[in-house]
Design a protein around this motif. Structure first.
Motif, mmCIF file in Angstrom:
data_model
loop_
_atom_site.group_PDB
_atom_site.id
_atom_site.type_symbol
_atom_site.label_atom_id
_atom_site.label_comp_id
_atom_site.label_asym_id
_atom_site.label_seq_id
_atom_site.Cartn_x
_atom_site.Cartn_y
_atom_site.Cartn_z
ATOM 1 N N CYS A 138 1.817 3.009 -8.544
ATOM 2 C CA CYS A 138 0.545 3.437 -8.773
ATOM 3 C C CYS A 138 -0.253 3.305 -7.451
ATOM 4 N N VAL A 139 -1.131 4.202 -7.055
ATOM 5 C CA VAL A 139 -1.955 3.923 -5.963
ATOM 6 C C VAL A 139 -3.342 3.740 -6.215
ATOM 7 N N GLY A 140 -3.921 2.764 -5.655
ATOM 8 C CA GLY A 140 -5.326 2.402 -5.699
ATOM 9 C C GLY A 140 -5.514 1.027 -5.187
ATOM 10 N N LEU A 141 -6.677 0.941 -4.685
ATOM 11 C CA LEU A 141 -7.111 -0.182 -4.056
ATOM 12 C C LEU A 141 -7.144 -1.457 -4.908
ATOM 13 N N LEU A 142 -7.923 -1.021 -6.244
ATOM 14 C CA LEU A 142 -8.151 -2.127 -7.133
ATOM 15 C C LEU A 142 -6.665 -2.836 -7.589
ATOM 16 N N ALA A 143 -5.688 -1.854 -7.855
ATOM 17 C CA ALA A 143 -4.364 -2.360 -8.117
ATOM 18 C C ALA A 143 -3.758 -3.009 -7.387
ATOM 19 N N ASP A 144 -3.930 -2.771 -5.852
ATOM 20 C CA ASP A 144 -3.259 -3.261 -4.762
ATOM 21 C C ASP A 144 -3.958 -4.683 -4.748
ATOM 22 N N VAL A 145 -5.070 -4.985 -4.914
ATOM 23 C CA VAL A 145 -5.773 -6.127 -4.843
ATOM 24 C C VAL A 145 -5.367 -7.160 -5.909
ATOM 25 N N VAL A 146 -5.297 -6.536 -6.984
ATOM 26 C CA VAL A 146 -4.798 -7.514 -8.157
ATOM 27 C C VAL A 146 -3.140 -7.926 -7.753
ATOM 28 N N VAL A 147 -2.413 -7.034 -7.476
ATOM 29 C CA VAL A 147 -0.963 -7.179 -6.943
ATOM 30 C C VAL A 147 -1.163 -8.358 -6.110
ATOM 31 N N PHE A 148 -1.733 -8.348 -4.863
ATOM 32 C CA PHE A 148 -1.991 -9.285 -3.853
ATOM 33 C C PHE A 148 -2.412 -10.621 -4.307
#
Length: 140
Positions: free
Chosen positions: A76-86
């Protein structure tokens, strides 16, 4: 700071965007079985598969490996999801203190490398699989 894993085995975390049916999952499973035979403890960190994909998590667990799920690690692409993953990777790496992480697939490689460097993981291995701009993402 957390202690390294309690057993005498050196911990390796295999980080993949997803455990879908195919070559990458097969390759990582086979190399993990070999690492375990050499005395390493291997655990998997994975996102969720797409709705049309076969999830190989049961096969990984049946082979005796622990799987840590971070759903947003998927494609999935999205800044919020990427921040959560990080943030979840930071927390997991800090608590597990692996001797090294092996990162597969684009999202896992980028976010995993950043988190591993910040936590101070001694060795970070990245394996490039396939072509980034073919199959899952549009040209933009």
């Amino acid at each position: 700071m957390s202690q390294r894993n309690a057993s005498n085995a050196k911990l390796v975390l295999q980080v993949l965007t997803r455990l879908n049916l195919g070559g990458i999952t097969d390759q990582v499973l086979l190399s993990s079985i070999e690492l375990r035979s050499l005395g390493y403890e291997v655990q998997f960190v994975v996102g969720k598969c797409g709705e049309q994909e076969h999830d190989c998590t049961p096969e990984i667990v049946a082979n005796g490996f622990t799987v840590h799920r971070i759903d947003q690690l998927s494609n999935c692409v999205g800044l919020l999801a990427d921040v959560v993953v990080f943030l979840k990777l930071l927390k997991l790496f800090n608590s597990k203190r692996p001797h090294w992480v092996h990162l597969h697939m684009f999202k896992a490689r980028v976010l995993g490398a950043l988190a591993a460097r910040l936590v101070g993981i001694p060795a970070i291995i990245e394996t490039l699989h396939g072509h980034l701009l073919e199959g899952h993402f549009n040209k933009l």
